[in-house]
Scaffold this active site. Structure first.
Site: not given
Lengths: 377, 398
Positions: B129, B127, B383, B244
Site C-alpha cells: 500500500s 510493501g 475492502s 493471503e
C-alpha cells in the site's frame, strides 16, 4: 468431511431435475396453481412413477433412501421450479408419522403414499396454538365405540385433497402439556368432520377443520395413547428440513431470474447490472444464499441426531432461512422494479411461495427464542 | 455428504492438540486470551517452538521444508491453534512471500531466503500500500530506476504491519510508466537496514502502533533482489493475494470471540440478572451464533474444494465479507457488554510488564481497543466493497 453427492444422489438429482424441468414450465405453473386440487395430478403421478416419493422413506419403511440429505436434495429441486405438489404434507408429515407410529394395517397407507395413490394431511395446529407444538386443545374422549373428537384445526395444508387426516387430540393433561397428546388416523369423510377449504398464497390448498362429535374407533389411534409428542417433534424436524431446502431452491431460482434481469434491463442506456449500487446488493443476496445452503446442509446432517442436538440445528436453520428469505424476496422485487409486482411475471409465484415459508413450522422469531432456550439449557 | 472429519483427520487433530498441550507456553496463551500485545520476542519464541516440531510452514510443500498438508489439515491446524489461544503464525514470510519465492523466485533466492524464514533469521514485512494506492493497488508510484547492477528506489509505503520489527521487505515498485499501470510493476526484496530507509509508526485509534509508514530516499537495491522478471510483479503480487485469502473467514477467531463474549455477558449484571439473560442481548448473540454456524460450513465447503485441488476462487470473497462482519459484530457486542468499563483508556495496561491494576474487570480492558482496531477487518486485504465487486464480476457475471 465430504460435500459431494454420492453417485446414487447424483442420479436422483439428475433424473428429478430433468423431470421437473419438463413438467414445470412457467405456463404449467399457472395451470396447476389454478386447478381444483392446487397441484397437477399428472405431475404427481410422474413423480411417484420415477420413485421420487420413495426417496423420502427408508428401505425399512418401504422406500429407498430417507436420510436428511435425501430430503434436502428432493425439496431443493422442487423449490427450483416453484413446484406446488403437497410432498411435505402427504409424504414427510403424513407418511412419516404413519411409518414411525403406525400398526401394520395403518402402514399399508405408506405404500399407497409412495405409489402416489393416497394423499394425507396433518391436522395439528389450532387457531390459537401458533407454532407451539404441545398446544392441543382438541379433545379425544373415550366411549364404548372408541373415541369422540371435538375441536378445531387451523390451516391444515392439503386437507381438501387428503383421503385421510392425522388428527392430534388430547386424551389427558392440560392444553400445553407435552404428555397426553394422541394421534388419530381418520378418513377425511368421517361423520362430524367438516372442512372449510381455501387456496393458499403461493399454491396448494388448505382447510379449517372442525371436529364436532367425530366418532372414530380404537383402530384409528396412531401410536400409543397420550405419547405422540416425540413423534410430532421428529416429523416437524424433518418437515422443517424439507421446507428449508425448498426455500433454498426458491432462492436460487429467484437469484437466477434477478441476475438475468440485471443483465438485460436497460436504463440510461446501459444494463442496470452495470450500476455498482445494484451489483453490491446482488452480491450480498448471493452470499446470503450460500449461507442458506450451509444452514440446510447443517440441518440435513443433524436431523436424525438426538433431539437436543437436532433441535438446535432445526431452530438455527429455520431462523437463518427466514431472515435470508425475506432479504431475497424484498431485494429481488426492488431490483426488478414494477414488473416484480405483477402477477403475470414468473418472479411473483416464487416470491409468494418463499414468503410463506416463514409461516410454517415456526417463524424467524419463534426459532430465535427457541435457539436461545436450547443453547442456554 | 459427510459433515464429520475422517478418522485420519480426527487423529491429526488429536496430534495437534497433544503438541499444543505439551509445548504452548502458558505465558503466551494467557497474553493472547487477555488481549495483551505480543512482543517481537513472543512471536519469535512461538515460531521456534512450532518450527522445532516441523509445522511452521503449514502451507509449503515438503521439498521446501514445509508440511505438505492439504487444505483440510491446514484448517484443522489453524483452528486448534486459535482455540488454544496460541499466538498466530506471523504471515508475511511464511504465508505470503514463501509461496511466491517457491513459484517465481530464482534457485539462489529460494536456497537463501526460505530456510531463513523457517529459522526466524528474517522478519519480513509487506510493501504494497501507498498513501495514494489503497484498494486501487496498481496505481502505486514508488519508483525503482536502474543504475548499473542496482535499482534506486524512491517513494513511500504505508500501512506496513509490524514493519517496526522487520529487517526485510517484499515490495512492489514501479519500473515502467508505459502501458497499463499493472504492466510496469516489479517485485523487489529490500533490506530494511539499507541507508535511505526510514520507518515511522502510525498510532491508531486503539492507541497501538502496529502499522507504519516507510520512506525510501535513493535506496540502493541489488538487481539480484528482484523476484522474477522486470515489470511482471503484478502477476506475482496477485498470486500472493490468493494465498493471503486462505483462512480469510477467521472462523477460529470468531469462535474464540463468541466464547469470550458469552463469558463476559454471563459475568456482567443488568437489572439484577446476568446480561446474557436480557432478551435483547440474548437475541443479538443468538443471531450472530446462527450466522457463524452457517459460515463454518460455508468455510468447510470452500476448504474441501481447495483440498480437491481447486485454487481458492471468488467464493473466498464471500467468506471475507461474512467473516469480517461477524467478527466486527462480536467486537461491538463485547464493547456493549462491559458498559461503563469500556471507557477507561487501557493501552498501557495491555503492554508486557505493566504493573497497572486494571480499572474494571480483567475482561473489560481490551474490548474498546479491539472494537476500534478490528474496524480494519472490513478494510484490509481488499475492502468489503472490493470483495462485492469481485463477486459481482466473477460469480454473478454482471
Amino acid at each position: 468431511m465430504n460435500f459431494d453427492l454420492t453417485d446414487e444422489r447424483q442420479m436422483l438429482q439428475d433424473g428429478l431435475r430433468r423431470l421437473l424441468r419438463d413438467s414445470y414450465t412457467a405456463d404449467a405453473q399457472k395451470i396447476i396453481a389454478e386447478s381444483d386440487t392446487g397441484y397437477s395430478p399428472k405431475i404427481w403421478d410422474s413423480l411417484a412413477e420415477m420413485g421420487l416419493i420413495g426417496a423420502l422413506f427408508t428401505e425399512k419403511q418401504g422406500g429407498f433412501a430417507g436420510a436428511g440429505f435425501d430430503l434436502a436434495l428432493v425439496h431443493e429441486e422442487m423449490g427450483r421450479v416453484g413446484a406446488v405438489d403437497p410432498l411435505i404434507d402427504t409424504a414427510v408429515l403424513g407418511g412419516g408419522l404413519i411409518a414411525a407410529c403406525g400398526n401394520d394395517a395403518q402402514k399399508a397407507l405408506v405404500e399407497e403414499v409412495i405409489a402416489g395413490t393416497a394423499h394425507l394431511a396433518l391436522a395439528h395446529g389450532e387457531p390459537t396454538s401458533r407454532f407451539d407444538l404441545s398446544h392441543v386443545q382438541t379433545s379425544a374422549t373415550r366411549n364404548n365405540d372408541g373415541y369422540v373428537l371435538d375441536g378445531r384445526k387451523a390451516v391444515v395444508v392439503n386437507a381438501p385433497n387428503a383421503d385421510h387426516l392425522i388428527v392430534s387430540a388430547r386424551t389427558a393433561g392440560d392444553v400445553a402439556d407435552r404428555d397426553g397428546i394422541s394421534l388419530f388416523l381418520v378418513p377425511t369423510a368421517t361423520k362430524g368432520i367438516t372442512l372449510r377449504s381455501y387456496p393458499v398464497v403461493g399454491g396448494g390448498l388448505a382447510a379449517e377443520v372442525t371436529l364436532d362429535q367425530g366418532q372414530v374407533d380404537t383402530g384409528a389411534l396412531l401410536g400409543p395413547e397420550g405419547a405422540a409428542f416425540d413423534a410430532l417433534a421428529t416429523a416437524h424436524a424433518r418437515a422443517t428440513l424439507a421446507i428449508c431446502a425448498e426455500a433454498l431452491g426458491l432462492m436460487e431460482a429467484i437469484r437466477d431470474l434477478t441476475i438475468d434481469y440485471l443483465k438485460t434491463r436497460k436504463q440510461f442506456g446501459v444494463p442496470i447490472g452495470k450500476f455498482q449500487v445494484l451489483q453490491h446488493r446482488m452480491a450480498d443476496v448471493a452470499l446470503e444464499i450460500e449461507q442458506a445452503r450451509s444452514a440446510v446442509i447443517n440441518l440435513a446432517g443433524h436431523v436424525d441426531a438426538v433431539p437436543q442436538v437436532r433441535d438446535v440445528h432445526v431452530s438455527a436453520t429455520k431462523n437463518l432461512i427466514g431472515t435470508v428469505a425475506r432479504q431475497v424476496v424484498e431485494e429481488s422485487i426492488q431490483m426488478h422494479g414494477g414488473i416484480g409486482l405483477t402477477a403475470e411475471y414468473e418472479l411473483g409465484h416464487f416470491v409468494k411461495r418463499l414468503t410463506m415459508v416463514d409461516h410454517r413450522f415456526g417463524d424467524t422469531m419463534y426459532h430465535l427464542e427457541r435457539f436461545i432456550a436450547l443453547a442456554v439449557a | 455428504m459427510d459433515l464429520n472429519y475422517t478418522p485420519e483427520q480426527r487423529a491429526f487433530r488429536d496430534e495437534v492438540n497433544g503438541f499444543l498441550k505439551a509445548e504452548l507456553p502458558t505465558r503466551l496463551s494467557d497474553k493472547v486470551r487477555q488481549g495483551k500485545s505480543l512482543t517481537k520476542q513472543d512471536h519469535e519464541e512461538w515460531h521456534a517452538i512450532v518450527n522445532q516440531r516441523g509445522w511452521l510452514a503449514s502451507n509449503w510443500p515438503v521439498e521446501f521444508g514445509g508440511t505438505g498438508w492439504d487444505a483440510v489439515q491446514r484448517h484443522i491446524f489453524e483452528d486448534e491453534l486459535t482455540r488454544a489461544y496460541a499466538p498466530r503464525i506471523v504471515p508475511f514470510g511464511l504465508a505470503m512471500l514463501g509461496p511466491v519465492l517457491q513459484k517465481f523466485g530464482s534457485r539462489e533466492q529460494q536456497d537463501y531466503y526460505l530456510p531463513r524464514i523457517l529459522n526466524g533469521d528474517d522478519w519480513w514485512c509487506q510493501g504494497y500500500s501507498e498513501p495514494g494506492a489503497g484498494s486501487d493497488l496498481a496505481s502505486l508510484r514508488t519508483s525503482a530506476v536502474r543504475d548499473g547492477d542496482h535499482y534506486i528506489v524512491n517513494g513511500q509505503k504505508t500501512w506496513t504491519t509490524l514493519g517496526q520489527h522487520a529487517n526485510m521487505m517484499f515490495c512492489l515498485v514501479r519500473t515502467s510508466k508505459e502501458g497499463k499501470p499493472q504492466e510496469g510493476i516489479s517485485f523487489l526484496l529490500i533490506d530494511m537496514t539499507t541507508p535511505g530507509i526510514e520507518v515511522r509508526p502510525i498510532v491508531l485509534i486503539d492507541g497501538g502502533a502496529e502499522v507504519n509508514e516507510v520512506f525510501f530516499d535513493n535506496v540502493k537495491v541489488p538487481l539480484a533482489n528482484r523476484v522474477g522478471e522486470e515489470n511482471k510483479g503484478w502477476t506475482y503480487a496477485k498470486y500472493l493475494l490468493t494465498h493471503e485469502r486462505t483462512n480469510i473467514a477467521g472462523v477460529g477467531f470468531a469462535n474464540a470471540g463468541l466464547a469470550n463474549l458469552k463469558r463476559i455477558a454471563q459475568a456482567e449484571q443488568s437489572g439484577g440478572r446476568p446480561l446474557i439473560e436480557n432478551p435483547h442481548f440474548a437475541a443479538r448473540i443468538a443471531r450472530v451464533e446462527i450466522d457463524l454456524m452457517a459460515m463454518s460450513t460455508t468455510n468447510l465447503r470452500v476448504i474441501s474444494q481447495a483440498a480437491a485441488g481447486q485454487a481458492p476462487g471468488p467464493e473466498s470473497s464471500m467468506l471475507k465479507i461474512k467473516g469480517t462482519v461477524i467478527r466486527q459484530e462480536i467486537n461491538a457486542m463485547a464493547r456493549t457488554a462491559v458498559g461503563p468499563y469500556a471507557m477507561p483508556f487501557a493501552s498501557e495496561g495491555l503492554e508486557e510488564g505493566s504493573n497497572l491494576e486494571p480499572v474494571g474487570p480483567d475482561y473489560a480492558a481490551p474490548v474498546t481497543g479491539q472494537y476500534l482496531n478490528n474496524r480494519k477487518l472490513s478494510i484490509y486485504g481488499g475492502s468489503n466493497e472490493i470483495q462485492r465487486a469481485i463477486i459481482s464480476k466473477a460469480i454473478l457475471e454482471l
